[in-house]
Design a protein around this motif. Sequence first.
Motif, PDB file in Angstrom:
ATOM      1  N   PRO A  65       0.810  -1.220   0.000  1.00 30.02           N
ATOM      2  CA  PRO A  65       0.000   0.000   0.000  1.00 30.02           C
ATOM      3  C   PRO A  65       0.846   1.275   0.000  1.00 30.02           C
ATOM      4  CG  PRO A  65      -0.906  -1.586   1.532  1.00 30.02           C
ATOM      5  CD  PRO A  65       0.391  -2.154   1.040  1.00 30.02           C
ATOM      6  N   LYS A  66       1.958   1.251   0.713  1.00 30.68           N
ATOM      7  CA  LYS A  66       2.828   2.424   0.758  1.00 30.68           C
ATOM      8  C   LYS A  66       3.415   2.710  -0.625  1.00 30.68           C
ATOM      9  CE  LYS A  66       6.829   4.365   3.131  1.00 30.68           C
ATOM     10  NZ  LYS A  66       7.846   4.163   4.148  1.00 30.68           N
ATOM     11  N   GLN A  68       2.140   1.749  -3.486  1.00 28.22           N
ATOM     12  CA  GLN A  68       1.043   2.144  -4.368  1.00 28.22           C
ATOM     13  C   GLN A  68       0.767   3.634  -4.212  1.00 28.22           C
ATOM     14  OE1 GLN A  68      -2.202  -0.438  -3.312  1.00 28.22           O
ATOM     15  NE2 GLN A  68      -1.568  -2.038  -4.730  1.00 28.22           N
ATOM     16  N   ARG A  69       0.747   4.109  -2.971  1.00 24.90           N
ATOM     17  CA  ARG A  69       0.493   5.528  -2.719  1.00 24.90           C
ATOM     18  C   ARG A  69       1.608   6.379  -3.304  1.00 24.90           C
ATOM     19  NH1 ARG A  69       1.210   9.668   0.931  1.00 24.90           N
ATOM     20  NH2 ARG A  69      -0.645  10.924   1.318  1.00 24.90           N
ATOM     21  N   MET A  70       2.851   5.937  -3.136  1.00 24.15           N
ATOM     22  CA  MET A  70       3.983   6.678  -3.684  1.00 24.15           C
ATOM     23  C   MET A  70       3.909   6.729  -5.213  1.00 24.15           C
ATOM     24  SD  MET A  70       6.986   5.314  -1.123  1.00 24.15           S
ATOM     25  CE  MET A  70       8.311   5.999  -2.067  1.00 24.15           C
ATOM     26  N   SER A  72       1.210   6.512  -7.019  1.00 23.51           N
ATOM     27  CA  SER A  72       0.095   7.387  -7.361  1.00 23.51           C
ATOM     28  C   SER A  72       0.507   8.856  -7.275  1.00 23.51           C
ATOM     29  CB  SER A  72      -1.079   7.109  -6.424  1.00 23.51           C
ATOM     30  OG  SER A  72      -2.128   8.003  -6.658  1.00 23.51           O
ATOM     31  N   LEU A  73       1.223   9.209  -6.217  1.00 23.82           N
ATOM     32  CA  LEU A  73       1.701  10.585  -6.062  1.00 23.82           C
ATOM     33  C   LEU A  73       2.675  10.957  -7.180  1.00 23.82           C
ATOM     34  CD1 LEU A  73       2.274  10.751  -2.201  1.00 23.82           C
ATOM     35  CD2 LEU A  73       0.486  11.908  -3.508  1.00 23.82           C
ATOM     36  N   LYS A  76       0.724  11.633 -10.363  1.00 23.68           N
ATOM     37  CA  LYS A  76       0.060  12.940 -10.316  1.00 23.68           C
ATOM     38  C   LYS A  76       1.056  14.067 -10.579  1.00 23.68           C
ATOM     39  CE  LYS A  76      -3.656  11.669  -7.169  1.00 23.68           C
ATOM     40  NZ  LYS A  76      -4.219  11.865  -5.827  1.00 23.68           N
ATOM     41  N   ILE A  83       0.597  17.696  -5.343  1.00 23.27           N
ATOM     42  CA  ILE A  83       0.058  16.867  -4.258  1.00 23.27           C
ATOM     43  C   ILE A  83      -1.134  17.568  -3.615  1.00 23.27           C
ATOM     44  CG2 ILE A  83       0.581  15.822  -2.017  1.00 23.27           C
ATOM     45  CD1 ILE A  83       3.476  15.575  -2.984  1.00 23.27           C
TER      46      ILE A  83
END
Length: 86
Positions: A65-66, A68-70, A72-73, A76, A83
């Motif tokens: 999950p960490k 995946q979030r990185m 995604s950021l 973006k 952010i």
Amino acid sequence: MRAYQLKRIDKQHEMHMQAWLNHIAGSTKEQGKKQVPVFKRFEDFYNYEEELKKVERPERSKLSPKLQRMASLAAKINLGRGIADG
């Protein structure tokens, strides 16, 4: 000139990798009082069929999950959305 130098470095890398693989392939282990090869068959050292399967049907790596979030950021940011924009 830079391309030539990079190509030369790649060639040196290949030569050193080959030397390392020769060392690993010739490895032995002690079994009782005698030395036996670590790899009895070539397939024990390098599984050609498995490597082909990896290329033909690549597995999707499972990201934590960490990560995946990185990712995604990063996506973006690469698209020009900050952010804070969400």
